[in-house]
Design an enzyme around this catalytic site. Structure first.
Site, short mmCIF file in Angstrom:
data_model
loop_
_atom_site.label_atom_id
_atom_site.label_comp_id
_atom_site.label_asym_id
_atom_site.label_seq_id
_atom_site.Cartn_x
_atom_site.Cartn_y
_atom_site.Cartn_z
CG HIS A 182 -4.71 3.20 41.04
ND1 HIS A 182 -4.87 4.73 40.69
CD2 HIS A 182 -5.00 2.63 39.78
CE1 HIS A 182 -4.81 4.81 39.57
NE2 HIS A 182 -4.73 3.62 38.77
NE ARG A 278 5.81 7.53 33.99
CZ ARG A 278 5.71 7.60 35.33
NH1 ARG A 278 4.46 8.45 35.94
NH2 ARG A 278 6.45 6.83 36.04
NE ARG A 437 7.37 -0.37 36.69
CZ ARG A 437 7.77 0.81 36.23
NH1 ARG A 437 9.06 1.11 35.57
NH2 ARG A 437 6.98 1.78 36.30
CB CYS A 474 11.11 11.33 38.10
SG CYS A 474 12.09 10.16 37.09
#
Ligand code: PEP
Ligand code: MG
Length: 542
Positions: A182, A278, A437, A474
């Site tokens: 974030h 998504r 990740r 994306c």
């Protein structure tokens, strides 16, 4: 000190530390009257929620969503009644009861794993705010700033970063966190520099000021005041809603969405459409597969906001960090390498067909220019398999994501079979570098500026140019205004990102011509590491 630069620009100024979480409240003293002690919890939760709602009212659209979600979490009836029960049944002080109730929720999220476990930090944030309210002490988080400051934190909770004032916050520095955190997303949308994963920075004594370089990923700490320096706010430049280079090449600037709220934010940000819807985010909490009509209306809610505009709907990308309760794939030793994304559909083809039917129906309801794409495609035959099913469902445009290195290596054949591809740089980085990740410790390998990742993107982009097929990005890489222009130089024809970054990326594109972006891309490809790639590109693009 070095970390991972996640939002470009250079700034300097006094360091302000974000308060660490409060120590755990003790289990004593036992309340004399547990029933009346329990009644303190609801008003404290309401006060926290009201405070967050007030902040939400004054925040920008992306920040507002985060603050409203956090406020709603503070008022969660299950959390409040569980805490009240802990007081009445175990005679705990109210603050301790809130801690234990929230921790039970956090444990459940951790067990659910993956995407849901990322919510643990939000639950802890809400917990600490209610506890501070009950104890009558200042809540953890960003203190009131008296002047321009560089914020230093272990990691920032979404609610901390949601309404940061870019006039006062010069830069963000965190000891933890990664390129897709974030902190990274919001720093970019505010146009302030940020460096994350700066190991050891919280232990530096006497640090009163810092010079932050978001390109190089470095932080120079100083024990004396430094001259205040603010980064240029990329967001100050005008975004007119049409992505184009200075010499007129069109590059669509699109938003990634997962919900109706995201959709509103995307529309407010003047995104030219949606490059990644998504769909799995609509179903994270569903216990059974939603039927075709339920799916159709959920998709239509998003699609109707984009009548006449392009929307790429991604079929279910379940598994790994996004487990879906109704898709029990059993325990896998390596979920990121397991039956995830399109691989689920090979075993449950009828489920994919139902989803495609719902998407086709929602497309007709909405008038949006709908395309579909499959996640986690690895081979040409998988791409052909998917496109055939999309066409059978009456969907005209069908493409695939390129996020597995094998697909990048077969890109010419894949492009021959599809209408377009979209590069998922988040997963592509994780698989190219064999680096999870979600792990802060491997954030550097997942830095989208890694030259090896850029080389793989170049292979895809150049094949797209030669074969005349669109190549989008994306993943989070597209949200960085500097890197987005490098991607264009590598042959990428559309960029899709968190809506908050759309204006900054869209307006930055108009700064130079395609030839300059190609030159910047050459510099980045030739760089030995991410920091030097950023520096070299900055030197070209200014
Ligand atoms: C990606 O992998 O880059 C991507 C866009 O998909 P997700 O983040 O949903 O896996
Ligand atoms: Mg992905």
């Amino acid at each position: 000190m070095s970390g991972v630069g996640v939002s470009s620009g250079r700034a300097a100024g006094p360091l302000v530390r974000v308060a660490e979480p409060l120590p755990d409240p003790p289990t004593t003293p036992t309340p004399a009257d547990p029933d009346s002690e329990a009644t303190r919890i609801r008003p404290a939760a309401e006060a926290v929620a009201n405070h967050l709602f007030t902040r939400a009212a004054g925040a920008g659209s992306a920040g507002r969503t985060i603050l409203e979600t956090t406020a709603a979490m503070a008022m969660d009836p299950a959390l409040i009644s569980r805490a009240e029960q802990q007081v009445t049944e175990q005679a705990l002080p109210a603050a301790r009861a809130v801690l234990e109730a929230a921790d039970t929720f956090a444990d459940a999220l951790r067990e659910a794993g993956g995407y849901l476990s990322e919510r643990i930090r939000d639950v802890r944030d809400v917990r600490d705010r209610i506890i501070a309210e009950l104890l009558g002490v200042a809540p953890p988080g960003v203190p009131a700033l008296e002047g321009p400051s560089v914020l230093l934190a272990r990691d920032l909770a979404p609610a901390d970063t949601a309404d940061l004032d870019p006039e006062l916050v010069l830069a963000l520095v965190t000891e933890e966190g990664g390129p897709t955190s974030h902190t990274a997303i919001l720093a970019r949308s505010l146009g302030i520099p940020a460096v994350v994963a700066v190991r050891g920075i919280l232990s530096v004594d006497n640090a009163v000021a810092a010079v932050v370089d978001g390109e190089a990923g470095t932080v120079e700490v100083s024990d004396r005041p430094v001259r205040i320096e603010a980064a240029e706010h990329v967001t100050d430049r005008a975004w007119n809603g049409i992505g184009t280079t200075a010499d007129g090449m069109r590059v669509s600037v699109l938003a990634n969405v997962g919900s109706v709220t995201d959709t509103q934010t995307a529309v407010e940000a003047a995104a030219q459409g949606v490059g990644l819807f998504r769909t799995e985010f609509c179903y994270l909490a569903a216990s059974d597969e939603p039927d075709v009509d339920t799916q159709r209306s959920a998709y239509a809610e998003v699609l109707t906001a984009f009548t006449g505009k392009p929307v790429v709907v991604r079929t279910l990308d379940a598994g790994a960090d996004k487990p879906l309760p109704f898709l029990d794939s059993g325990t896998e030793p390596n979920p990121a390498l397991g039956v995830r994304g399109v691989r689920v559909s090979f075993e449950r083809t009828a489920m994919l067909e139902r989803q495609l039917e719902a998407i086709a129906a929602a497309a007709a309801d909405s008038g949006a220019e709908v395309a579909v794409m499959a996640p986690m495609i690895s081979t040409v035959s998988e791409a052909i398999w998917f496109v055939e099913r999309a066409r059978a469902a009456g969907i005209r445009r069908a493409g695939v994501m390129v996020e597995v290195p094998a697909a990048a290596l077969s890109i010419r054949e894949i492009l021959g079979a599809v209408d377009f591809v979209s590069i998922g740089t988040n997963d592509l980085a994780q698989y190219v570098f064999a680096a999870d990740r979600t792990l802060g410790a491997l954030a550097e390998l997942n830095d989208p500026w890694q030259p090896a990742l850029l080389r793989m993107i170049a292979t895809i982009g150049h094949a797209g140019e030669e074969l005349g097929k669109p190549v989008g990005v994306c993943g989070e890489a597209a949200a960085d205004p500097l890197l987005a222009r490098v991607l264009v130089g590598l042959g990428v024809t559309s960029l899709s990102m968190v809506a908050a970054s759309v204006p900054a990326v869209g307006s930055a594109l108009a700064g130079h011509s395609l030839a300059v972006y190609r030159q910047a891309a050459e510099e980045a490809l030739a760089a030995p590491d991410p920091a030097r790639a950023r520096e070299a590109v900055h030197a070209v693009l200014g």
